[in-house]
Design a protein around this motif. Structure first.
Motif, PDB file in Angstrom:
ATOM      1  N   ALA A   1       6.801  19.984 -17.561  1.00 46.51           N
ATOM      2  CA  ALA A   1       6.772  19.126 -16.379  1.00 46.51           C
ATOM      3  C   ALA A   1       8.068  19.223 -15.576  1.00 46.51           C
ATOM      4  O   ALA A   1       8.744  18.239 -15.351  1.00 46.51           O
ATOM      5  CB  ALA A   1       6.497  17.680 -16.780  1.00 46.51           C
TER       6      ALA A   1
ATOM      7  N   ALA B   1      -1.381   7.497  -8.282  1.00 50.27           N
ATOM      8  CA  ALA B   1      -0.493   8.321  -7.466  1.00 50.27           C
ATOM      9  C   ALA B   1       0.908   8.354  -8.063  1.00 50.27           C
ATOM     10  O   ALA B   1       1.539   9.410  -8.145  1.00 50.27           O
ATOM     11  CB  ALA B   1      -0.456   7.782  -6.039  1.00 50.27           C
ATOM     12  N   SER B   2       1.403   7.181  -8.513  1.00 47.44           N
ATOM     13  CA  SER B   2       2.752   7.135  -9.077  1.00 47.44           C
ATOM     14  C   SER B   2       2.849   7.945 -10.362  1.00 47.44           C
ATOM     15  O   SER B   2       3.823   8.658 -10.580  1.00 47.44           O
ATOM     16  CB  SER B   2       3.185   5.699  -9.368  1.00 47.44           C
TER      17      SER B   2
ATOM     18  N   TYR C   1       2.877  11.455  -9.577  1.00 42.45           N
ATOM     19  CA  TYR C   1       4.177  11.788  -9.005  1.00 42.45           C
ATOM     20  C   TYR C   1       5.220  11.951 -10.101  1.00 42.45           C
ATOM     21  O   TYR C   1       6.057  12.847 -10.046  1.00 42.45           O
ATOM     22  CB  TYR C   1       4.591  10.689  -8.030  1.00 42.45           C
ATOM     23  N   LEU C   2       5.144  11.115 -11.122  1.00 42.83           N
ATOM     24  CA  LEU C   2       6.101  11.224 -12.230  1.00 42.83           C
ATOM     25  C   LEU C   2       5.706  12.332 -13.194  1.00 42.83           C
ATOM     26  O   LEU C   2       6.352  12.549 -14.209  1.00 42.83           O
ATOM     27  CB  LEU C   2       6.189   9.895 -13.000  1.00 42.83           C
ATOM     28  N   GLY C   3       4.614  13.054 -12.890  1.00 40.66           N
ATOM     29  CA  GLY C   3       4.204  14.186 -13.715  1.00 40.66           C
ATOM     30  C   GLY C   3       3.375  13.785 -14.920  1.00 40.66           C
ATOM     31  O   GLY C   3       3.186  14.571 -15.828  1.00 40.66           O
TER      32      GLY C   3
ATOM     33  N   GLN D   1      15.134   6.579  -8.742  1.00 33.24           N
ATOM     34  CA  GLN D   1      15.229   8.038  -8.678  1.00 33.24           C
ATOM     35  C   GLN D   1      15.432   8.502  -7.249  1.00 33.24           C
ATOM     36  O   GLN D   1      16.279   9.345  -6.967  1.00 33.24           O
ATOM     37  CB  GLN D   1      13.952   8.658  -9.224  1.00 33.24           C
TER      38      GLN D   1
ATOM     39  N   PHE E   1       7.836   5.847  -3.714  1.00 39.90           N
ATOM     40  CA  PHE E   1       8.564   7.117  -3.695  1.00 39.90           C
ATOM     41  C   PHE E   1       8.445   7.783  -2.329  1.00 39.90           C
ATOM     42  O   PHE E   1       9.378   8.376  -1.830  1.00 39.90           O
ATOM     43  CB  PHE E   1       8.053   8.050  -4.796  1.00 39.90           C
TER      44      PHE E   1
ATOM     45  N   LYS F   1       6.138  24.557 -12.734  1.00 33.52           N
ATOM     46  CA  LYS F   1       4.822  24.133 -12.271  1.00 33.52           C
ATOM     47  C   LYS F   1       4.316  25.008 -11.136  1.00 33.52           C
ATOM     48  O   LYS F   1       3.116  25.238 -11.010  1.00 33.52           O
ATOM     49  CB  LYS F   1       4.864  22.659 -11.879  1.00 33.52           C
TER      50      LYS F   1
ATOM     51  N   ALA G   1       0.810  -1.213   0.000  1.00 32.12           N
ATOM     52  CA  ALA G   1       0.000   0.000   0.000  1.00 32.12           C
ATOM     53  C   ALA G   1       0.843   1.264   0.000  1.00 32.12           C
ATOM     54  O   ALA G   1       0.429   2.291  -0.491  1.00 32.12           O
ATOM     55  CB  ALA G   1      -0.935  -0.005   1.205  1.00 32.12           C
TER      56      ALA G   1
ATOM     57  N   VAL H   1      10.870   4.420 -10.024  1.00 31.45           N
ATOM     58  CA  VAL H   1      10.736   5.438  -8.995  1.00 31.45           C
ATOM     59  C   VAL H   1      11.788   5.273  -7.904  1.00 31.45           C
ATOM     60  O   VAL H   1      12.442   6.226  -7.492  1.00 31.45           O
ATOM     61  CB  VAL H   1       9.321   5.397  -8.400  1.00 31.45           C
TER      62      VAL H   1
ATOM     63  N   VAL I   1       0.387  19.860 -18.390  1.00 33.51           N
ATOM     64  CA  VAL I   1       1.809  19.788 -18.069  1.00 33.51           C
ATOM     65  C   VAL I   1       2.443  18.669 -18.887  1.00 33.51           C
ATOM     66  O   VAL I   1       1.962  17.542 -18.861  1.00 33.51           O
ATOM     67  CB  VAL I   1       2.006  19.520 -16.569  1.00 33.51           C
TER      68      VAL I   1
ATOM     69  N   LEU J   1      -2.827   3.269  -6.517  1.00 31.66           N
ATOM     70  CA  LEU J   1      -1.383   3.436  -6.357  1.00 31.66           C
ATOM     71  C   LEU J   1      -0.729   3.886  -7.662  1.00 31.66           C
ATOM     72  O   LEU J   1       0.150   4.758  -7.668  1.00 31.66           O
ATOM     73  CB  LEU J   1      -0.783   2.104  -5.897  1.00 31.66           C
TER      74      LEU J   1
END
Lengths: 323, 300, 541
Positions: free
Chosen positions: C389, B233-234, B237-239, A268, A148, C395, A144, A265, C416, B230
């Motif tokens: 981006a 969200a990822s 997050y990566l744009g 990074q 990142f 942004k 869950a 991710v 973006v 999820l």
């Protein structure tokens, strides 16, 4: 058996060809141009003549079918081409990063096994007790948590806690050294991402261990063993576990294949110079030559892993190979 | 004669499906699966939050109020404010809308498409099956981020395209599982009987095949819910996901939140917890559904 | 140095950095030798060929291996007009023959890393490659040197540049940090593309290794032509694409400095965590974000709509608040705000959208929108807003702009996109209503930089033609005195930003470099491309 293996290997060819077509045309569907990215660094100005020259030098002015043919022909003559961004051969660029990704994947797999097998056994044996619930809640929390987010918390936590304890903040190294050159430095960098991803992937394996074990525990021979009055521990160790391992091994193998290319991710967040990061960077540069080879690499790893798992199954269960 | 057989078939089917009525599933779940019930509770709370967002929160989730930039949690802003002076709690509540819309749509559409493809592939077999399975192989092996990038870059960003990007990898996963189940059902004599009686393919698939693969379908669907949230969200997050100023959890964790992780931890912690809790809830629920529906796992 | 100090005093009002302002700038002690400088770089290295590339991701790790003919003064990099000799000797020459001839005396005794002595022939070969590349050889900045007629080397210690017409932008163009001097021998024997993958320069450091995607390592070059330098034994430029990692790296001392710039929150966190171990240098930055309406899309062909877009933006408030969360700060017009040619406060507030009376501006914006018939449009004015981006500052500024526009009833939907797609939208597809746009240059050269606002410029994406603006620019080019240039630029500015509102200038960037206090000798420049030879950097450990 050989016939089965050959059949499976032959079935690989259409899959790989399909993947090649898909990646080649998908990439070119996406707007954007490596030459503009290269030239528009300052002030968004790119000399149109220079853009044309750059495209010509990279062969981007060729018709699509010619480019596609070059891509496929490259596999026949073992020439994977040069990166459109750095100009170095793709194989050269992938080399070191592959090593790093492989090591993280192996370490993460070990972490996942170390967490999953004991927890899965406990959970199955104590099925529907609070221990079972606790273990399952713990492992599901692993899936869950966004990786990142976990990564940021780990690094910040390390910095703050080490400063509180030692006075100076410490963080893992940010550049990679092969393990045979400096094992300590290597491990102090890679252990964190390995734990973060290992925990995450252990969730799937824990669940599989639990359900596989539950299934086996209900089989006749285990009942017989119980009836014989064998101690529960012996039953689990000697009889049940061995037979329930197969699906667990399968799931771990498949997860391993994902780990090789899927740590985008995590790499990074921990500044790992692995395949995932190279991938993000080459996508970000519209470096088609690099991206398509990386995708093909990931696809090949995935397909091969699946074949190995299937062959393993077939070897154990003759019914499969004759069906 | 025809009629008699048909009734026979239908009652067969009813008997099969009667074993798992919705009602029974629900009770079995709560009684035997306290974890799943907890997950279900989280899910219900989320749905309520999303549905009544306007009533729960007095703030606008999008309007900037720079003079209230990065206010720590207090009695005015229970979870503090972000870099643009927007109430974090409000954005989390509205973010549930985005998460649920993306999660449910992607999971339902993805698994349903998988269901159709899987059943059709199994039912028709032969060349169709072979071709479909190779396509499934290709898509399954393909890295999600390339697909997502291609979808978002060609179709343009926006919630519906994020849903498409997330949905695509679900289709082959579900199709594969459904196919293997459907293959077994195909061998059951009544399907042959139905075919012999000249029932149309569509009818056989809809009336007899699909109801019998509902269990794996539902298992896949529920497990996709958490994954979709999820993934959303990822991607954000990566744009490549939902864009500002739309409230979305992954977006809230991006950029600014990392910068503020230490000096204004509320900006980074709460959206992360919201994602974790939501996915946790959906996964617990999904596990419960799976344990209940999968006969192999039904205990004793 | 003085420049940074004053900037620091100003910025002190903003945040925690006030606490360290006093201690931040090193007292210039005598440099110590030794040590290896680790620094982090947030971008990727394409090829090693400076003449071909345009990214700081190449400048930061590769520039220390090379020298330039002239460069921005490394001890006074904040000045936009202070250039000094690097491979030439004495002062930067004044032009002769009515400003069309520059004669450089070349330093003797300079060696390439492979031992070859450097002569004027190498300089000539280098600039021939940059200015007159043969067909098929890339040179990204040959347009900078359009005025150059010929480059000659009459003897081993002299290089002569002849211009077709006099231009004040020639010397700044020469100082561009991408103009690495290559050896003629390498160009002759290995070809003009050799430097894309190989390094042989006269810089303070020689190349040791490049682990692809990870780091570049250099070691001290003993025969470096600036005697006594470099002070460092070597450097390691570590690639770290993620901002959070770069900040953590400085905090955990895996790196001592990052040369591009950090957002204010990170500066505050670093100072709070490490106190005097962190030094902060700050400067205005020769980069600015713009909002460019696409005049091929209706109704953005209507100047009233464009004026409403710029009038609704609260620049002064934005400067105050955004500077706490983003790398932007200074309110300015078309010219870099600290340059003598830039608008002063009185001139600035006369431009539309720069008034200190925000309510009046917004009322005017609403009126203009109504006049333009926006209230008759179904659903009001909806804007498809293209953005890049990249968090900082694209942004952040984009999200802020959307909210500013909403205050006068303009609804913008942000799109973006990663850099390649962002460029494609701007340059090829043109399918946007308003786009974030930027102007970001290395050496400050206002007369060249403001071409961005001309509809005819290659990097203008507004899709408009404005003959009057072009005419003013022609006059600026031909004007002799600075005062005349200045008043003409005001006319140009009013035309571009106010009367026609072709492009909305948002806020100029603000460069913040928090680094480990033991890094000495490096001073901040108004551009992340400048002052990166590292020859005067030393470590006080």
């Amino acid at each position: 058996m050989y016939k089965y293996i050959i059949k499976r290997l032959l079935l690989m060819i259409p899959t790989l060809l399909g993947a090649a077509v898909l990646v080649f045309f998908l990439l070119r569907l996406v707007p954007g141009d490596v030459c503009e990215v290269r030239l528009a660094g300052t002030g968004l100005y790119a000399d149109p003549e220079e853009v044309l020259l750059c495209q010509k030098n990279l062969g981007l002015d060729q018709p699509l079918m010619v480019q596609f043919w070059d891509f496929i022909w490259g596999y026949v003559v073992f020439d994977l081409g040069d990166s459109m961004w750095t100009g170095f051969p793709v194989t050269h660029e992938i080399g070191l990063r592959f090593e790093l990704s492989l090591q993280v994947a192996i370490m993460a797999t070990f972490v996942a096994i170390a967490i999953a097998i004991p927890l899965g056994i406990i959970s199955a044996v104590k099925q529907d007790t609070w221990i079972d619930y606790l273990v399952r809640a713990f492992s599901i929390a692993g899936i869950a948590m966004p990786s990142f987010w976990l990564g940021i918390l780990i690094i910040l936590g390390l910095l703050i806690s080490t400063q509180a304890v030692f006075g100076d903040p410490w963080m893992p190294p940010i550049d990679y050294v092969p393990i045979w050159e400096d094992p300590l430095r290597n491990l102090s960098q890679l252990i964190w991402p390995a734990v973060a991803t290992g925990y995450r992937y252990s969730a799937v394996a824990t669940r599989m261990t639990r359900s596989a074990l539950l299934e086996v525990l209900r089989e006749d021979y285990v009942r017989t063993a119980r009836a014989k009055g064998l101690v529960e521990k012996v039953i689990i160790n000697r009889h049940a576990l061995k037979n329930s391992l197969l699906p667990v091994v399968t799931i771990i193998a498949i997860e391993f294949a994902f780990l090789m290319g899927g740590l985008v991710v995590t790499e990074q967040v921990f500044n790992l110079n692995g395949l995932g990061r190279l991938f993000v960077e080459s996508v970000g540069n519209q470096d088609f030559a690099m991206t398509q080879q990386l995708v093909m690499l990931v696809v090949i790893i995935f397909v091969l892993t699946n074949i190995i798992v299937d062959i393993f199954y077939a070897w154990l269960d003759p019914r499969i190979r004759y069906s | 004669m025809t009629k008699a057989v048909k009734t026979q078939l239908d009652s067969d089917f009813e008997e099969l499906s009667a074993k798992k009525s919705w009602y029974a599933i629900f009770f079995e779940l709560v009684r035997k699966q306290p974890l799943a019930a907890a997950g279900g509770f989280i899910v219900v709370v989320m749905i309520l939050m999303a549905a009544f967002a306007d009533l729960i929160s007095v703030y606008d989730p999008e309007a900037n109020a720079l003079e209230y930039m990065l206010v720590p949690p207090d009695e005015m802003f229970f979870l503090g404010t972000d870099q643009f002076g927007r109430d974090v709690l409000t954005r989390i509540i509205y973010g549930a809308r985005t998460a649920l819309t993306v999660g449910f749509t992607a999971a339902i559409v993805g698994s349903t498409a998988g269901l159709v493809i899987g059943v059709a592939s199994a039912y028709f077999g032969g060349v169709i099956d072979l071709v479909v399975q190779r396509i499934v192989d290709v898509v399954m092996a393909f890295p999600l981020i390339v697909l997502a990038l291609a979808v978002v870059a060609t179709l343009g960003p926006g919630t519906q395209n994020v849903i498409i990007a997330i949905m695509i990898p679900f289709i082959p996963q579900c199709a594969r599982v459904v196919r293997s189940n459907a293959l077994a059902i195909r061998e059951i004599p009544y399907v042959d009987a139905a075919r012999a009686l000249g029932f149309s393919n569509t009818r056989i698939i809809l009336r007899h095949m699909i109801p019998n693969v509902m269990a794996p379908y539902l298992i896949m669907l529920t497990s996709f819910l958490g994954q979709a949230i999820l993934l959303e969200a990822s991607l954000s997050y990566l744009g490549m996901g939902v864009q500002e100023p739309t409230p979305a959890w992954g977006l809230m964790l991006q950029g600014g939140a990392e910068e503020c992780a230490e000096s204004a931890p509320w900006v980074a912690i709460w959206p992360g917890l919201a994602i974790t809790l939501a996915v946790f809830g959906f996964n617990l629920f999904g596990d419960g559904v799976r344990d209940t529906l999968d006969p192999k796992l039904r205990s004793r | 140095m003085k420049f940074s100090l004053t900037k620091l005093a100003v910025s002190g009002a903003v945040g925690l950095c006030l606490a360290v302002a006093g201690t931040s700038i090193s007292k210039a002690g005598s440099p110590k030798s030794g040590g290896v400088l680790n620094f982090v770089v947030g971008s990727k290295i394409p090829s090693y060929d400076g003449h071909k590339e345009t990214t700081f991701g190449m400048i930061h790790p590769i520039r220390p291996f090379y020298s330039l003919l002239i460069r921005v003064n490394p001890s006074n990099p904040s000045s936009p007009t202070d250039f000094v000799c690097d491979l030439c000797e004495g002062d930067v020459p004044k032009p002769t023959e009515n400003g069309t001839k520059y004669t450089f005396k070349i330093r003797s005794g300079v060696k390439f890393h492979d031992g070859t002595p450097m002569t004027s022939a190498d300089i000539k070969a280098t600039y021939d490659k940059i200015i007159f590349p043969p067909e098929g050889i890339p040179s990204s900045r040959k347009a900078f040197f359009k005025a150059v007629k010929s480059v000659t080397a009459p003897d081993a210690n002299t290089v002569v540049f002849k211009l077709k017409f006099p231009t004040g932008s020639f010397i700044p163009a020469l100082a561009t940090p991408f103009n690495f001097v290559y050896s003629k021998k390498d160009l002759d024997t290995h070809g003009l593309k050799w430097h894309q993958k190989n390094i042989n320069g006269t810089g303070a450091f020689s190349f040791v290794q490049h682990q692809k995607g990870a780091f570049v390592e250099g070691k001290k070059f003993a025969d470096y032509h600036h005697k006594g330098q470099p002070y460092l034994d070597g450097f390691k430029a570590i690639s770290a694409p993620k901002l959070a990692v770069r900040v953590a790296a400085i905090r955990g001392d895996r790196a001592a400095i990052e040369f591009r710039g950090f957002p204010p929150k990170h500066r505050d966190d670093l100072v709070k965590a490490l106190g005097k171990k962190i030094t902060v240098q700050e400067s205005d930055w020769n980069c600015v974000l713009l909002a460019t309406p696409n005049q091929e899309h209706k109704p953005f062909d209507d100047a009233r709509i464009r004026q409403a877009l710029t009038l609704s933006v609260d620049r002064w408030g934005g400067s105050k608040y955004l500077s706490r969360i983003a790398i932007v700060k200074t309110v300015g017009g078309v010219v870099f705000p600290k340059h003598p040619l830039a608008a002063n406060m009185d001139e600035l507030v006369k431009l539309k959208g720069y008034s200190k009376d925000l309510n009046a501006s917004r009322a005017e914006a609403k009126k203009l929108l109504a006049d333009a018939g926006v209230d008759k449009m179904p659903g009001g004015l909806n804007v498809d807003f293209n953005n890049r981006a990249v968090d900082q500052p694209y942004k952040v500024v984009g999200t802020w702009l959307i909210d500013q526009w909403k205050k006068v009833g303009i609804n913008a939907t942000q799109r973006v996109q990663p850099s390649p797609q962002f460029y494609a939208t701007l340059r090829k597809k043109g399918d946007f209503d308003v786009s974030v746009d930027f102007n970001c240059q290395s050496v400050i050269n206002p007369i060249a930089d403001i071409t961005k606002f001309l509809g005819s410029a290659g990097n203008n994406y507004g899709n408009y033609e404005d003959a009057e603006l072009e005419a003013i620019y022609e006059k600026i080019l031909r004007s002799g005195s600075e005062s005349e240039q200045r008043s003409l630029i005001r006319k140009y500015e009013t035309r571009a930003l106010s009367e026609q509102a072709h492009i909305g200038v948002t806020l100029w960037w603000y460069k913040i470099n928090p680094h480990r206090s033991y890094v000495k000798g490096w001073s901040i420049a108004p551009s992340h491309y400048l002052n990166q030879s590292l020859d005067n950097v030393w470590l006080d450990k």
